[in-house]
Structures are given as structure tokens and as C-alpha cells.
Design a protein around this motif. Sequence first.
Motif, PDB file in Angstrom:
ATOM      1  N   UNK A 121      20.102 -22.664 -14.621  1.00  0.00           N
ATOM      2  CA  UNK A 121      20.427 -23.517 -15.757  1.00  0.00           C
ATOM      3  C   UNK A 121      20.023 -24.960 -15.498  1.00  0.00           C
ATOM      4  N   UNK A 122      20.223 -25.399 -14.267  1.00  0.00           N
ATOM      5  CA  UNK A 122      19.816 -26.761 -13.933  1.00  0.00           C
ATOM      6  C   UNK A 122      18.304 -26.914 -14.075  1.00  0.00           C
ATOM      7  N   UNK A 123      17.571 -25.886 -13.616  1.00  0.00           N
ATOM      8  CA  UNK A 123      16.115 -25.935 -13.748  1.00  0.00           C
ATOM      9  C   UNK A 123      15.702 -25.946 -15.212  1.00  0.00           C
ATOM     10  N   UNK A 124      16.436 -25.180 -16.013  1.00  0.00           N
ATOM     11  CA  UNK A 124      16.119 -25.155 -17.440  1.00  0.00           C
ATOM     12  C   UNK A 124      16.395 -26.516 -18.071  1.00  0.00           C
ATOM     13  N   UNK A 125      17.513 -27.132 -17.695  1.00  0.00           N
ATOM     14  CA  UNK A 125      17.856 -28.453 -18.241  1.00  0.00           C
ATOM     15  C   UNK A 125      16.809 -29.485 -17.845  1.00  0.00           C
ATOM     16  N   UNK A 126      16.370 -29.409 -16.598  1.00  0.00           N
ATOM     17  CA  UNK A 126      15.361 -30.365 -16.134  1.00  0.00           C
ATOM     18  C   UNK A 126      14.038 -30.160 -16.868  1.00  0.00           C
ATOM     19  N   UNK A 127      13.681 -28.894 -17.089  1.00  0.00           N
ATOM     20  CA  UNK A 127      12.433 -28.624 -17.808  1.00  0.00           C
ATOM     21  C   UNK A 127      12.529 -29.077 -19.255  1.00  0.00           C
ATOM     22  N   UNK A 128      13.699 -28.866 -19.873  1.00  0.00           N
ATOM     23  CA  UNK A 128      13.872 -29.299 -21.259  1.00  0.00           C
ATOM     24  C   UNK A 128      13.822 -30.816 -21.358  1.00  0.00           C
TER      25      UNK A 128
END
Length: 439
Positions: A121-128
Motif C-alpha cells: 500500500x505504501x508503494x501504491x501511495x508513493x506511485x500515485x
Amino acid sequence: MKEEGYLVRSGRKQRRFIGRGARHVGVGVLSLSMLTGCSLLDAFRSEEPAAEAPALKTVKVEPVAVRRIEEPVFVVGDVHSSLRMDVVVDIGGKVEQVYKRLGETVKAGEPLAKLSSTDAEQARSEAAAALDRALAAVAAGKQALADGRKELSVEIKKMELEYERLVRARNKTKNDYDGGAATKSALDEAELQVEASRIDLELARQKLRSMTSADAISSLEAEAKNAEQALLRIEEALTHLEVVSPIAGIITAQTLIEGTIVKAGEVVGTIDRVDPLRISAQLNEEAANLVRGKSDLQYALPGGETKSRANIHYLTSIMDPETKTYEISLEAPGVGSGLKPGMKVSVQLTEDADQTALGIPQYSVLEDGAMKYVFVLQGDVVEKREVRLGRSNANYYEVLSGVREGEKLVVTGQAGLQDREQVFSVEEETAWEPGAVQP
């Protein structure tokens, strides 16, 4: 007396009779002897041998056939995969389950392992967030471009008005100069001001045209596209949480162990594509010349019994300065060919047809000065033929002209033969010899 006389006469008669009889007997004996002598002479003469005809020479012949004149040229080739790719983890996490193990065959996109990731989820947030920043940069760039174009358009309008004013002033100064009311220096100054204004106006117009082009923000849009793709990959990984194979092949290296932690970007395995396979070898200059211009070559598995063909993938055009060799790479099927990575095979650089030719035994060739000739059997007579020879080996000459395949060639007994001489021929049983191809 009479009696004596009679007796005497009788005796004479007897003697005469005996004499005549003896003569008749003698004549008869002589005649018989002559007849008998003639018969014996004829009989003797009939037993004398008649004059014999000259004996025919005996020669051995064999058919003219295609022979192996030269041996094929081979090099040793190494078999290896046609493509090797690393398996890279997109998102770090814990390995929950391993589906495929070392040495197993996989398809492109097939899952190798399942992960659970606390960082997903953190990776997704960073990518977003990265995508939002990229999109904002694109929007800001477009706005800045629009504002700049607007400001520059206003500036160009002012410069056009100034240019028109300077042109009018220059024209007035020129009229004054023609009338003697202005100096030459004043006219030159007016001309310089007009030219400088024209140059500034043209530069401003060029700048406006460049700001109209989409290239001004293309780099910002490319960054936004990359950020969007990264977010999509992460979301896909979050949906499946699987490590997949990048290509079809065999797993030749793997570090995935259930319960261990892997990091994003970590290489956790290697896949080798084994269909098709590659066969590589090093060639010297002479061997490379045998291959140039060809599209495929023969190769043989260990043992040499089975031969197959492989397409030439490439032959380097520049020699390696250290090894003084050229590298050749062949592409061969991996399935059903018996080939395996790490195997060594024999690669044939020449074709069988290059090594064979119409051949005749060396001992069948005679010489007359510079002319080389043979005898060919035609029916029961021999014909002298001049031949032109090419390559040779220990047993045979390649014959370029003079005889045809299948003709009966005199191989022994040809010494002393004459053209068109009648002979008695014996067919030679041609045994296979090294370097020969049985017809």
C-alpha cells in the motif's frame, strides 16, 4: 630229246609265266604302296595343328562413379540457450508459496511464487503521488506555455508598431536628405534603427512559433506516462501478488524460499529459453570463408550418427583481435532435437556435395607426354580417351571431362593397349575404399 625239248620248252614257259606274274605282282605291290603312302601322308598331314589366331588381352573394368574426393570440415560447437532473462521482484514482501522449482519448464507470464507485502500500500501511495506530481507538472507547464505565448504575442504587437514608426521616420529623414535638410549621418542612423527593429521582431516571432510546438512539454508528459505505468504495475501486483516468468523456458537459477523476505528490484531467478537453442563456435579465417554466403549448416549430436540442419543466426564480420577467430551462431529447434544446453556438437562447415565428384582410380590413368588418358570399354573394344583431372586424394582423381558416370573404365591390363583394340573384359568387383562413395 623231244621230252627234254618239251621239258625245256615247258621250263621256258614256266619261267616266262613266272616272270610275267612277277611283273604283275610287282606292279600291284608298287601301286598298293603308292596308294598306301598317299593315305598315310594325308593322315599325317591331317594331324598337324592349324595356325592359331592372336590371343585377346584380358582387362578388368569398373564403372565410373561419384567418389568422395575430400573429407568434410568440422568444428566443435557449444549448445546454449537462445535467451536468458532475470526474474525481478516488482514489490518487496514475504514469500508465501513457491509454485515452480529449479529446473522446471515455465511459460511466459506463468506465476513462479506468491508474495504477501506489508509495503504494497505504501508503494501504491508513493506511485500515485508520483503520478499526481507528474500530471501537475504537465498542467503547470502547459499553463506557463500559454501565459508565455500570450505575453510574447503582446510584446510582438508592440514591436510591430515600433517597427512601423521607425520605417516612417527613416522615410522622412531620407526625403529631408534628398532635399538637403538632413545630413548623411542622420539618414544612416535611421537605417540602423529600422534594421535593428526588424531583427528583434523576427526573433520574437520565431520564439512564439517554438512555444506553439508540443515539444516544449513532451518531456513532462513522458514522465507522467511512466508514473502512470508504474502505478498500474503496482496495482496489478497488489491484485495478484505473484512473481511471474518474463519468458518461456527453464528455470536455471532460483533463490525463492518460502518464508523469506524479498525486496523490490531483487533478482530471484533466471529463465533460459531452450526453444530454439543456439550453437556457437569459433572459426579461423579459412573456416569462416567456407561458411560465408550460406544460410544453414549441418550438425551432429555426440556419436555422429544423426545429422540435422540449423539456420545461421549470425557470423561476425570482424575478427576477435585476441583469439584471431570469428564467432558463428546457429539456431536449432530445442524440442525433439536431442539438444541440451551445455552439450557439445559437431558442426559441418562443408556440404557433402562439395566433397564428392566424378572420380576414377589413379592407377587407371596413363600419360603420353602432357596428355593424360584412360581406356573405356565400348562393347568388346577399348576406346582411348583424354581426360582432364581436378582434385585428388590417396586413391582417386576428380575427372572434369573425358568420361561419363556409368561408363566401364579399364583399371588393370591397360598397359600396351591400342585405341579400338578388341579385348576380353572382366568386371571388377569394386570394394569400398576410404575416401570413396559407393555408386
